[in-house]
Design an enzyme around this catalytic site. Structure first.
Site, PDB file in Angstrom:
ATOM      1  N   SER A 173      46.335  45.063  40.183  1.00 53.02           N
ATOM      2  CA  SER A 173      46.070  43.964  41.108  1.00 53.02           C
ATOM      3  C   SER A 173      45.317  42.870  40.362  1.00 53.02           C
ATOM      4  CB  SER A 173      45.311  44.482  42.323  1.00 53.02           C
ATOM      5  OG  SER A 173      45.317  43.549  43.355  1.00 53.02           O
TER       6      SER A 173
ATOM      7  N   HIS B 158      51.031  47.870  48.275  1.00 53.49           N
ATOM      8  CA  HIS B 158      50.189  47.436  47.158  1.00 53.49           C
ATOM      9  C   HIS B 158      49.582  48.608  46.402  1.00 53.49           C
ATOM     10  CE1 HIS B 158      48.106  44.646  44.710  1.00 53.49           C
ATOM     11  NE2 HIS B 158      46.908  44.965  45.157  1.00 53.49           N
TER      12      HIS B 158
END
Length: 706
Positions: free
Chosen positions: A566, A681
């Site tokens: 991320s 995610h």
């Protein structure tokens, strides 16, 4: 920041890292190309589900799987990871609610998971008896849906209703359905919110505070709700009463209730940006009334007790001639908002305020001191509120859990080498009692962890943790993985290294975690030092830790790899493009890489407070200078990078990883690439996918660094 958001904005674990904020995954028209992207030949890879994009993904996946799964170590690692991830003696993590312990459990048989509960007394037994509430595997089969559990939000007893969040394939967008704990089934004709990036909370048993996608102009540019409404049971969702609307450029708006023995408080939070907003008190009635609270917009609310609100600010706050240092714990009187706050704790330069939670009669406060955690209590009924140390271990990281309706609280103790231990505090001040301990997953004998410091480019000391064998030779030969994040005020702290311990440390590998600026290890200033035009400082800190490892001869560039996901994917992506000579392996997970377009992709607009706006002429040069996608060069020898992402990631667009891989291929740089079709995610949607991803990653590190 709202009370309910604390601790849920991010999830950070060693190989699955999440970045807050996202919008729906639906394939939307590409935004117009700006002057930087007009010549970008890979914009088509931003089309998430197009056949052309997925064809490229499948080819890269197949090439990576063929190369790594053929390695002799891969099946061995898969077996080891499976034994850990699927172990039946795993510590069942729980959430407390009115004397009950709720748990979500996955194993080889229940891949999607079981939502279940038991009493706190029963939970303390070696083999608790669980009451099954919902079998997600059975539900998915019955409804022919790829359901992934996203949690539940329940009313306090004696009410029995919960809001269950279910995602298709793991994306953040979810369906919200009303569930009855008494019947252990969904409520016929109950509340039902269609799939969206919704913000839904209870107002009372017959009303919800809801923000969702109502159609045109009801979402912010970040893809979050910009309206909060009061929805009455039996009413069509479209007829829910509008309470407040945010600006389109805000991050989002949400309404929520705080239930406690003293009564219920209701709020609406207009989140202007990631770390700033307006908190409004919601007073019930036939015509609910909103009152904006006179708090600084960067006030971070943690919890409340009776008429007190507890939190901190991200910048110094001056009121009535007195200045309160950023990151201090403050008490605000909701009944007398014009009075100055009371200072309860002021951090030193090497401290940071952690979490503040409450039990029925006390408050628990965690404080980070040189990255490790200490636990304190506060008595709200005392004339003077004073932090009192609890009798808990002081050599690791402590996380706490409590509910306003119970005196009991739970404390989890974490270190790198000792399995997590769960302590019960029957009341604040009681002797902590160990009630659960996770089994050992690797041989820790002969291993040590130590905290060292590197000196960054501006002279600042950057702490980092190193886990290694006691007899490690200092000759630069040790295969080493350096992990980092450095963003959004998130701290990287010790946690039991179950899978890395077995797959890496036992085989003589070294594991390192860097506490670089941009994180929250030393409070708001540590974070602010790497914001926007100063983002390069975070990358410099990380490279400085790498150089320090090399200088100490713990490792060498041939044996040094880096990992991040991320925002951490941006970290390692930038670091390897700026310093390719320092590394021989890079695991770049669910990353941001095209920083000139990030604000156009999914939730990117919500992160401009962190990174800056690439369209701002003042900020554009500094962003352009480090953006990995724009700075990749032909003819440079880079490490053979391993990119991972997820098609279902509706937070960070998979186009970042795809485009970077395509550009590396164009320039002739070798790389590995694996995109999981599910997973959101976090990169994975179930235990099988987690096993495969971990096995691929540690096989890759072994290939590159030994």
């Amino acid at each position: 920041m709202s009370l309910r958001k604390l601790g849920t904005k991010f999830l950070v674990v060693w190989s699955l890292v999440a970045l807050g904020g996202c919008s729906h995954l639906s394939a939307k028209p590409l935004p117009p190309a700006d002057s930087t992207t007009a010549e970008d030949p890979y914009l088509w890879l931003e089309e998430i589900s197009s056949e052309k994009s997925l064809s490229a993904v499948r080819a890269w996946n197949q090439r990576t799987e063929s190369a790594l799964e053929a390695r002799p170590l891969y099946p061995e690692l898969t077996k080891e990871v499976s034994a850990i991830v699927l172990a039946k003696d795993r510590l069942p993590l729980i959430q407390l609610q009115e004397g009950l312990a709720y748990n979500f459990w996955q194993d080889e048989k229940s891949k999607r998971g079981l939502w279940r509960r038991t009493s706190l007394a029963e939970y303390q037994k070696e083999t608790p008896a669980w009451e099954l509430l919902l079998d997600v595997d059975e539900l998915a089969k019955k409804e022919n849906e790829n359901w992934v559990w996203h949690g539940a939000n329940c009313l306090p007893a004696p009410a029995t209703r919960c809001l269950v969040h279910l995602s298709r394939g793991g994306s953040d967008a979810a369906v919200v359905r009303e569930f009855d704990l008494a019947t252990r089934d969904f409520v016929p004709q109950g509340f039902l919110v269609p799939e969206a990036k919704s913000e839904v909370g209870w107002y009372d048993e017959n009303h919800l505070l809801i923000g969702t996608d109502w159609g045109a102009d009801t979402l912010t540019t970040s893809g979050y709700p910009r309206q909060v409404r009061l929805w009455t049971r039996g009413q069509d969702l479209s007829q829910a009463k509008l309470l407040m609307e945010a600006d389109k450029q805000d991050m989002k708006i949400l309404g929520y209730s705080v239930f406690s023995p003293e009564g219920t408080k209701r709020f609406v939070y207009r989140e202007k940006s990631f770390f700033s907003g307006e908190l409004h008190a919601l007073e019930p009635g036939d015509e609910p009334r909103l009152t904006k609270l006179p708090l600084p917009e960067d006030f971070q609310t943690q919890t409340s007790f009776d008429h007190w609100l507890l939190g901190s600010t991200l910048k110094d706050w001056t009121m009535n001639g007195k200045t309160y240092k950023a990151g201090s714990l403050l008490r605000v009187d909701l009944d007398h908002m014009n009075e100055p706050p009371t200072l309860l704790f002021e951090p030193t330069s090497r401290q940071a305020l952690g979490r503040v939670i409450r039990t029925k009669s006390r408050l628990l406060v965690t404080i980070q001191d040189n990255v490790l955690t200490h636990l304190y209590s506060l008595d709200p009924k005392a004339a003077q509120w004073k932090l009192t140390p609890t009798r808990t271990p002081r050599d690791g990281v402590l996380s706490t859990q409590a509910t306003p309706f119970m005196e009991e609280s739970l404390v989890t103790v974490n270190t790198f080498l000792q399995p997590s231990t769960l302590l019960l505090l029957e009341h604040v001040g009681a002797e902590p009692v160990p009630i659960k301990r996770a089994p050992e997953r690797f041989r820790a004998n002969g291993l040590v962890s130590e905290q060292l410091e590197a000196t960054s480019t501006d002279g600042t000391k950057i702490p980092y943790f190193v886990v290694h064998k006691k007899d490690m030779p200092l000759d630069g030969s040790n295969p080493t993985v350096l992990y980092g994040y450095g963003g959004f005020m998130l701290s990287q702290q010790p946690s039991y290294l179950g899978v890395p311990g077995k797959t890496w440390l036992e085989r003589g590998g070294v594991f390192v975690i860097a506490n670089i600026r941009g994180g929250g290890e030393f409070g708001p200033e540590w974070h602010r030092a790497a914001l926007r035009e100063n983002r390069q400082q975070s990358f410099d800190d990380f490279a400085s830790v790498a150089r320090d490892l090399i200088t100490r001869k713990i490792t060498s560039p041939r044996h040094l790899g880096i990992q991040g996901g991320s925002n951490g994917g941006l970290l390692v992506g930038t670091t390897f493009t700026q310093h390719p000579e320092l590394f021989n392996a890079v695991v770049c997970q669910v990353p941001l890489l095209d920083m000139m377009r990030y604000h156009h992709l999914l939730a990117g607009a919500s992160w401009m407070e962190e990174y800056g706006n690439p369209d701002d002429p003042k900020l554009r040069p500094s962003i352009r200078a480090y953006s990995p996608y724009q700075n990749l060069k032909k003819g440079v020898k880079y490490p053979e990078v391993f990119f991972t992402t997820s098609t279902k990631d509706d937070r960070v667009h998979p186009g970042h990883a795809r485009k970077m891989a395509a550009r590396m291929e164009e320039q002739g740089h070798p790389f590995f690439y694996y995109e999981n079709i599910e997973g959101g995610h976090g990169g994975v949607a179930n235990l099988e996918q987690r096993i495969k991803m971990s096995s691929l990653i540690w096989t890759y590190f072994d290939l590159q660094l030994r």
